[in-house]
Design an enzyme around this catalytic site. Structure first.
Site, PDB file in Angstrom:
ATOM      1  N   CYS A 294       0.786  -1.236   0.000  1.00 28.95           N
ATOM      2  CA  CYS A 294       0.000   0.000   0.000  1.00 28.95           C
ATOM      3  C   CYS A 294       0.818   1.287   0.000  1.00 28.95           C
ATOM      4  O   CYS A 294       0.798   2.044  -0.974  1.00 28.95           O
ATOM      5  CB  CYS A 294      -0.937   0.000   1.206  1.00 28.95           C
ATOM      6  SG  CYS A 294      -2.123  -1.346   1.182  1.00 28.95           S
ATOM      7  N   ILE A 295       1.493   1.553   1.087  1.00 29.23           N
ATOM      8  CA  ILE A 295       2.131   2.855   1.263  1.00 29.23           C
ATOM      9  C   ILE A 295       3.203   3.158   0.222  1.00 29.23           C
ATOM     10  O   ILE A 295       3.294   4.280  -0.266  1.00 29.23           O
ATOM     11  CB  ILE A 295       2.714   2.983   2.685  1.00 29.23           C
ATOM     12  CG1 ILE A 295       1.628   2.713   3.717  1.00 29.23           C
ATOM     13  CG2 ILE A 295       3.283   4.380   2.905  1.00 29.23           C
ATOM     14  CD1 ILE A 295       0.423   3.605   3.602  1.00 29.23           C
ATOM     15  N   ASP A 498      -0.799  -1.770   1.101  1.00 30.36           N
ATOM     16  CA  ASP A 498      -2.499  -0.647   0.203  1.00 30.36           C
ATOM     17  C   ASP A 498      -1.981  -1.504   0.903  1.00 30.36           C
ATOM     18  O   ASP A 498      -1.615  -1.232   0.829  1.00 30.36           O
ATOM     19  CB  ASP A 498      -2.257  -1.476   0.083  1.00 30.36           C
ATOM     20  CG  ASP A 498      -2.270  -1.319  -0.474  1.00 30.36           C
ATOM     21  OD1 ASP A 498      -1.683  -0.977  -0.488  1.00 30.36           O
ATOM     22  OD2 ASP A 498      -1.524  -1.433  -0.834  1.00 30.36           O
TER      23      ASP A 498
END
Length: 508
Positions: A294-295, A498
């Site tokens: 994600c990130i 994510d």
């Protein structure tokens, strides 16, 4: 003219009624659980979703191109944390879950949910080839009346451009009439004991009102809360913004950390104090870098999409650069600590405690520990790792490395132990009792007594007798009460989550 206008209005109203009513003919299979579903992509998103559907009474068939995954599932073995073998086996015995690599199962499905990876290319651009491959694979088997839902994190516009339009073009259908299309972003927090598929609010947007209605009815039949939005593009953007918010705030803390060290301020005390504010503040924490799906990835998808429209998202670019340089900062600081002990990084024996990107999970995707390992090895250090969740990992050159046991002999062997992942399975006091030197990038040793420990973000004293010593941790009232709880939200390495902070802390 008035009559023509009246007739046009009547036809428009009739079309809207048809859009609203048509899916209702498809709702009965939801009520009696006769609906059949296919989940494409059986990773950390797809398999939990498939299990939740099956536990609700739907017949679910999972499709994955990875033969090894399919074989494990068929043998009744789960490879995803949180999915227990006995649950999987029970659903298989009941005929509620099957798995294969064959898209032909789509021909029997009413609902198809796509949960495939969306990584970045070598050029740091969105890679949606897995989505395109899934659409191409399923389209020849897609039946009229089917609902197609994309859950993979992706840039705004993907569902319309790469799911809806190709199916319309190939089959001559129209979304909202012959088939239905929605986007509903996954929201997975790997390792969380508080939130799973069922109790995490589910955002959903449809290509048409009829599509949205069908999607709401389906997810609402087995999830606690469904959050409808006006379009697939809004749903896609909401997902990206959630993780971009985390990326930017993690970067802020990571940028502040070395400044606090030099100013003689304990960043962990600052963050603990700030976290007592009951409104207008959300805690994020420093770490060795960002990881997970994600990130490190989602903000790039959003930035790319904005650039495509002529907008530049400078905050996202700066945050990404700040977070990605953290492994280099960690390695530089580690080399300095070794040199202060009279040990050159070249030839130094270094143990990395933790390779997963986030506490108490086994996911290595985008883990900053991988970069720390690579950089230290390139500098000539003898690097080994230990991780209770990750028994092996493969280096870039294909070499497979095995974890060392986390025992006193390992800590004593090392010139330096770097805590890169704060797993609950480590005995930190034992580590402190035996290690010559510890560099703690997660504040995992906060409750340890004694030991030669340097914590990322704690102040350092000026050099004394040629040696830079760690400043004593400031004693402050209520330290334990304000200490950060070991939750996934607090440990996304400053995580994807994510992976997905994701990764500082990993949430998705």
């Amino acid at each position: 003219m008035e009559l023509e206008g009246t007739e046009e209005n009547h036809q428009h109203e009739q079309h809207e009624r048809n859009e609203e009513l048509q899916p209702r003919t498809l709702i009965q299979p939801i009520h009696d659980r006769s609906l059949k579903a296919v989940v494409i992509g059986l990773g950390y998103v797809g398999l939990p979703m498939a299990m939740e559907m099956a536990q609700a009474g739907y017949q679910v068939h999972g499709i994955d191109i990875d033969t090894s995954k399919v074989n494990k599932l068929r043998a009744g073995h789960s490879y995803v944390i949180g999915i227990e073998d006995d649950v999987l086996q029970s659903l298989m015995r009941a005929g509620l879950f099957t798995a294969s690599t064959d898209y032909a199962a789509v021909a029997q499905a009413n609902v198809i949910v796509i949960c495939v990876p969306t990584p970045l290319t070598a050029e740091h651009q969105p890679d949606i080839s897995y989505i395109s491959a899934a659409v191409d694979g399923m389209t020849p088997y897609l039946q009229e009346g089917s609902l197609v839902i994309l859950e993979s994190t992706t840039y705004p516009g993907t569902t319309e451009e790469r799911v809806k339009q190709p199916i319309e073009a190939e089959n001559g259908w129209r979304a909202g009439e012959q088939f239905y299309v929605c986007y509903s972003p996954e929201r997975v927090d790997p390792g969380s004991v508080h939130y799973g598929v069922k109790n995490t609010p589910k955002i959903i947007g449809g290509s048409t009102p009829a599509c949205l209605n069908y999607g709401k009815q389906f997810y609402g039949s087995f999830l606690n809360e469904v959050v409808p939005v006006s379009s697939t593009t809004v749903a896609e953007t909401a997902k990206l913004f959630e993780n971009t918010f985390r990326s930017v705030n993690i970067a802020l803390v990571n940028e502040l950390t070395p400044a606090c060290e030099q100013m003689g301020v304990n960043i962990w005390e600052v963050l603990g104090a700030a976290a007592t504010k009951p409104f207008g503040y959300m805690p994020f924490y420093p770490g060795p870098g960002i990881g997970g799906h994600c990130i490190p990835i989602d903000p790039i998808y959003l930035s790319w999409a904005a650039n495509r429209q002529g907008s530049e998202l400078q905050f996202i670019q700066l945050a990404d650069a700040t977070n990605r340089q953290m492994p280099e900062r960690v390695v530089k600081r580690a080399a300095e600590l070794l040199e202060q002990k009279g040990v050159s990084v070249r030839g130094a024996r270094v143990v990395l405690a933790g390779m997963a990107y986030k506490k108490d999970i086994d996911d290595l995707r985008e883990s900053p520990a991988l970069d720390v390992f690579r950089l230290l090895s390139a500098a000539g250090a003898e690097v080994v790792f230990t991780d209770p969740m990750v028994p092996v990992f493969r280096k870039d050159d294909g070499t497979v490395l095995h974890a060392s046991p986390a025992v006193p002999e390992l800590w004593a062997w090392a010139d330096l132990v770097i805590i890169t992942t704060d797993h609950s399975g480590f005995n930190y006091q034992e580590m402190a009792d035996h290690a010559k030197l510890i560099f703690d990038t997660r504040n995992a040793t906060a409750d340890c007594q004694g030991g030669n420990i340097v914590v990322l973000g704690q102040p350092v004293r000026p050099e004394v007798n040629g040696v830079r010593e760690q400043q004593e941790i400031v004693a402050w009232v209520g330290q334990k009460e304000t200490a950060v709880e070991d939750t996934a939200a607090h440990h996304e390495v400053a995580i994807d989550p994510d992976k997905d902070q994701g990764d500082a802390h990993g949430k998705s």
